[in-house]
Enzyme design. Structure first.
Site, PDB file in Angstrom:
ATOM      1  CG  ASN A  87      -0.189  -0.154   2.506  1.00 30.77           C
ATOM      2  OD1 ASN A  87       0.614   0.713   2.850  1.00 30.77           O
ATOM      3  ND2 ASN A  87      -0.402  -1.252   3.222  1.00 30.77           N
ATOM      4  CG  ASP A 104      -6.924  -5.204   6.237  1.00 31.74           C
ATOM      5  OD1 ASP A 104      -6.329  -5.065   7.324  1.00 31.74           O
ATOM      6  OD2 ASP A 104      -7.661  -4.339   5.741  1.00 31.74           O
ATOM      7  CG  ASP A 138      -6.296  -6.763  14.030  1.00 33.09           C
ATOM      8  OD1 ASP A 138      -5.425  -5.964  14.448  1.00 33.09           O
ATOM      9  OD2 ASP A 138      -7.466  -6.444  13.796  1.00 33.09           O
ATOM     10  CG  PHE A 147      -2.501   6.119  13.234  1.00 34.55           C
ATOM     11  CD1 PHE A 147      -1.733   5.902  14.364  1.00 34.55           C
ATOM     12  CD2 PHE A 147      -2.435   7.355  12.610  1.00 34.55           C
ATOM     13  CE1 PHE A 147      -0.925   6.898  14.882  1.00 34.55           C
ATOM     14  CE2 PHE A 147      -1.626   8.369  13.110  1.00 34.55           C
ATOM     15  CZ  PHE A 147      -0.878   8.144  14.244  1.00 34.55           C
TER      16      PHE A 147
END
Ligand SMILES: Cc1cc2nc3c(=O)[nH]c(=O)nc-3n(C[C@H](O)[C@H](O)[C@H](O)COP(=O)(O)O)c2cc1C
Length: 408
Positions: free
Chosen positions: A210, A279, A307, A324
């Site tokens: 990302n 994710d 996670d 965040f």
């Protein structure tokens, strides 16, 4: 020792005899590691040339409020946002009066009005001007408003008189500026910060990732170090220089990041998960480069990644856990849900749909949501942080976290 590394100092020079000392001040601030930009009032230019300060600071000197060209490049708001501190040295009696009156009639006063960072004022003037009731009252008012007053020295003055009013010694000004950034609010604490993106391998040459730059996480690590903490920075691949005094663990995938976090978090007081952890990851990693053969559509099976934030927040002996929420829509709703669902103490919501803030930008505008569990129940408080540099935001966040820890 460089006390001002990575610090941005906006030096305002006003029209007094001591303006010549600002040339030395620029050099001394730079010698201590600071990036210095200069703003001069019109009167200051009668005492020292902008060219001298431009040559010393290696940047154009800013002179005019109403300059359409400059306003489009780095206008008063941008300059105020850029600065970690605005230092006015020397400050004339007249400038202090304008500052006290809340004037915005030239570039420097307007920057002071727009500044959300600290403002420091080093007055220099004739001893009678300094002693005058009006000047003393202005000084008091400025101090009451949180402006740091660098008291003038006593001694022989340019006018031949002796008394209080000489510009504070330049070396002492540099020390005063450096002390502004020193805080002990996290002394003795261990802070673990994750930063940057993760990369999830598809085959030996490709990965899913990302746009996270790592800037916010690295700025938080630096702010925690400045506040006296021992910092472990666990980072995905970034191009950002790591702070000198952080223990840096470089990782690529979410699995690697989780492993690094779990081996450093057991004695952590604070965990700040800034990393944009993917994710999902490919269900299997091909050992050879995938070839183009076999039709125009390729299907990739993905499985959920661990996670990390939730794992840390649900440890039996958990650190104060901060997350965040980088969202493109329904920001506050998602952030509030994430705060509770993941059992966090604090979440920082930022809108990454706005490209002037968030991912890759040097600025951020956020809302901090704090969850406090008391005997009376759970208390949620929200505080908006206006657009500011990621460095300044980080200092604010670290102080907020330190306050929460002190209250716990
Ligand atoms: C030769 C000379 C020296 C001055 N020195 C000082 C000084 O040291 N401190 C001061 O407060 N004002 C001093 N002044 C008065 C300021 O220059 C004057 O108030 C000016 O308007 C300040 O403008 P500024 O605050 O926008 O820079 C001096 C004026 C002259 C002509």
């Amino acid at each position: 020792m460089n006390r001002l590394t990575n610090k941005r100092i906006l030096l305002g020079v006003t029209g007094g005899i001591a303006a010549y000392k600002s040339a030395d001040l620029v050099r001394r601030l730079q010698d201590d590691g600071a990036d210095v930009r200069v703003v001069m009032t019109e009167s200051a230019q009668e005492f020292i040339t902008p060219l001298t300060l431009q040559a010393l600071s290696n940047h154009p000197v800013h002179l005019d409020l109403l300059d359409t060209e400059t306003e489009s490049v780095m206008g008063h708001i941008e300059l105020a946002r850029w600065a970690d501190v605005v230092l006015i040295a020397p400050a004339t009696a007249d400038f202090m009066a304008r500052l006290t009156g809340g004037h915005g009639d030239d570039l420097l006063t307007t920057i002071c009005l727009a500044a959300e960072c600290g403002v420091m004022v080093a007055p220099a003037m004739n001893q009678a001007m300094w002693a005058k009731q009006s000047t003393q009252q202005n000084t008091l008012l400025l101090k009451q408003r949180g402006i740091a007053l660098l008291e003038p020295d006593v001694g022989l003055q340019a006018c031949g008189e002796t008394g209080a009013g000489r510009l504070m010694d330049v070396a002492d000004i540099v020390t005063a500026v450096a002390s502004l950034f020193k805080s002990t609010s996290l002394a003795g604490r261990h802070v673990v910060v994750t930063a940057g993106p993760t990369q999830e391998a598809i085959d030996p040459v490709r990965f899913i990732s990302n746009h996270s730059s790592g800037k916010q996480g690295y700025a938080l690590a630096l702010a925690a170090i400045e506040a006296g903490a021992r910092v472990t920075l666990i980072s995905g691949p970034t191009n950002v220089a790591a702070p000198d005094r952080a223990t840096v663990v470089n990782v690529r995938s979410a699995d690697e990041m989780l492993e690094a976090v779990m081996s450093s978090v057991s004695d952590a007081d604070i965990f700040i998960g800034v990393a944009a952890v993917a994710d999902f990851r490919p269900a299997s990693v091909e050992t050879q480069k995938i070839k183009k053969s076999g039709g125009s559509v390729m299907t990739l099976s993905l499985v959920q990644n661990p996670d990390i934030l939730k794992t840390v927040a649900n440890l039996e002996s958990r650190p104060f856990t901060v997350g965040f929420a980088a969202e493109t829509e329904n920001l506050m709703e998602y952030a509030r849900t994430k705060l509770t669902a993941k059992n966090l103490d604090m979440i920082i919501a930022n809108n990454i749909a706005d490209t002037s803030i968030g991912f890759n930008s040097d600025h951020n505008e956020t809302t901090v949501i704090i969850r406090t569990i008391t005997e009376q129940g759970t208390r949620i408080t929200e505080a908006h942080q206006p657009k500011m540099s990621k460095e300044n935001l980080s200092r604010k966040l670290i102080e907020l976290i330190a306050e929460q820890l002190a209250e716990a």
